[in-house]
Design a protein around this motif. Structure first.
Motif, PDB file in Angstrom:
ATOM      1  N   SER A 146       0.838  -1.198   0.000  1.00 43.03           N
ATOM      2  CA  SER A 146       0.000   0.000   0.000  1.00 43.03           C
ATOM      3  C   SER A 146       0.874   1.250   0.000  1.00 43.03           C
ATOM      4  O   SER A 146       1.882   1.312   0.691  1.00 43.03           O
ATOM      5  CB  SER A 146      -0.925   0.017   1.214  1.00 43.03           C
ATOM      6  OG  SER A 146      -1.824  -1.058   1.132  1.00 43.03           O
ATOM      7  N   ARG A 189      -9.718   5.032 -10.350  1.00 43.20           N
ATOM      8  CA  ARG A 189      -9.661   4.142  -9.190  1.00 43.20           C
ATOM      9  C   ARG A 189     -10.150   2.786  -9.692  1.00 43.20           C
ATOM     10  O   ARG A 189     -11.309   2.643 -10.120  1.00 43.20           O
ATOM     11  CB  ARG A 189     -10.546   4.651  -8.065  1.00 43.20           C
ATOM     12  CG  ARG A 189     -10.401   3.847  -6.774  1.00 43.20           C
ATOM     13  CD  ARG A 189     -11.163   4.513  -5.652  1.00 43.20           C
ATOM     14  NE  ARG A 189     -10.953   3.846  -4.382  1.00 43.20           N
ATOM     15  CZ  ARG A 189     -11.941   3.533  -3.542  1.00 43.20           C
ATOM     16  NH1 ARG A 189     -13.197   3.843  -3.828  1.00 43.20           N
ATOM     17  NH2 ARG A 189     -11.663   2.936  -2.404  1.00 43.20           N
ATOM     18  N   ASN A 237      -5.387   3.580  -7.059  1.00 45.14           N
ATOM     19  CA  ASN A 237      -5.960   4.916  -7.198  1.00 45.14           C
ATOM     20  C   ASN A 237      -4.942   5.810  -7.910  1.00 45.14           C
ATOM     21  O   ASN A 237      -3.896   6.142  -7.339  1.00 45.14           O
ATOM     22  CB  ASN A 237      -6.320   5.472  -5.812  1.00 45.14           C
ATOM     23  CG  ASN A 237      -7.284   6.620  -5.899  1.00 45.14           C
ATOM     24  OD1 ASN A 237      -7.411   7.273  -6.939  1.00 45.14           O
ATOM     25  ND2 ASN A 237      -7.973   6.886  -4.800  1.00 45.14           N
ATOM     26  N   GLU A 271      -3.642   1.595  -3.265  1.00 42.95           N
ATOM     27  CA  GLU A 271      -4.422   2.024  -2.101  1.00 42.95           C
ATOM     28  C   GLU A 271      -4.568   0.877  -1.099  1.00 42.95           C
ATOM     29  O   GLU A 271      -4.470   1.086   0.107  1.00 42.95           O
ATOM     30  CB  GLU A 271      -5.812   2.487  -2.577  1.00 42.95           C
ATOM     31  CG  GLU A 271      -6.778   2.815  -1.488  1.00 42.95           C
ATOM     32  CD  GLU A 271      -8.156   3.166  -2.025  1.00 42.95           C
ATOM     33  OE1 GLU A 271      -9.139   2.814  -1.344  1.00 42.95           O
ATOM     34  OE2 GLU A 271      -8.277   3.793  -3.103  1.00 42.95           O
ATOM     35  N   THR A 302     -14.381   1.215   3.697  1.00 45.19           N
ATOM     36  CA  THR A 302     -13.771   2.533   3.461  1.00 45.19           C
ATOM     37  C   THR A 302     -14.804   3.558   3.001  1.00 45.19           C
ATOM     38  O   THR A 302     -14.667   4.728   3.314  1.00 45.19           O
ATOM     39  CB  THR A 302     -12.606   2.460   2.444  1.00 45.19           C
ATOM     40  OG1 THR A 302     -13.067   1.893   1.218  1.00 45.19           O
ATOM     41  CG2 THR A 302     -11.446   1.657   2.986  1.00 45.19           C
TER      42      THR A 302
END
Length: 182
Positions: A3, A42, A139, A144, A176
């Protein structure tokens, strides 16, 4: 684990349908880059050991295909399936799976997969070099969220599946989106 990492810049050699080519195989070569696929969007990227293999064809790819609308509702623009297979194989697999939503990315040489640290030997299955199974939310070219199957290693005796499933990714996106709304 990955990430926050930027995706490696790679060129993928794809075959795209082009009726102007004519004949029984109306496709032409078209190079696409990491940026072409991931910039300004995304997306979900999932990678698997091989097109036409059982887990990939029965669970992972169909799950992402069927859940496409729900993923869009959770803020996803595209879903990409990658494998260390050439464009001919990936296009034929997409056709056989009757894909309407998920788009395939051929990593024929395994360059993207290698640069992601996910290239493994599967000589024990007669596959050669292939991708370890994973999924990611990307993203604008940055990772992400990362979902990697346990046991990353050469010639692993099993093909773990669960961490990179559509259901796991959907749970992450749902959580999220709730946090963002709060």
């Amino acid at each position: 684990m990955k990430s926050g990492m930027k995706l490696p810049s790679v060129t993928f050699h794809t075959r795209v349908r082009d009726e102007s080519v004519g004949g029984p195989n109306p496709f032409r070569w078209e190079d696409k880059t990491t940026e072409d696929y991931f910039a300004g969007k995304r997306v979900i990227l999932f990678s698997l050991p091989g097109a036409f293999t059982p887990t990939c064809s029965t669970y992972q790819l169909p799950g992402f295909e069927k859940g496409y609308g729900e993923f869009q509702d959770l803020g996803i623009d595209e879903i990409y399936c990658m494998s260390v297979n050439d464009s001919f194989v990936m296009n034929k697999w997409a056709e056989a799976q009757e894909l309407k939503n998920v788009k395939v990315i051929p990593d024929g040489s395994g360059e993207f997969t290698r640069r992601m640290g996910m290239l493994v030997r599967k000589d024990n299955l007669g596959f050669g070099l292939r991708s370890w199974r994973y999924a990611a939310v990307i993203n604008d070219g940055m990772i992400e969220a990362w979902f990697e199957e346990p046991g990353l290693s050469d010639n692993h005796p099993e093909d773990p599946y669960g961490v990179s499933s559509p259901e796991t990714v959907k749970t992450y996106l749902t959580e999220t989106s709730k946090e963002a709304a709060a």
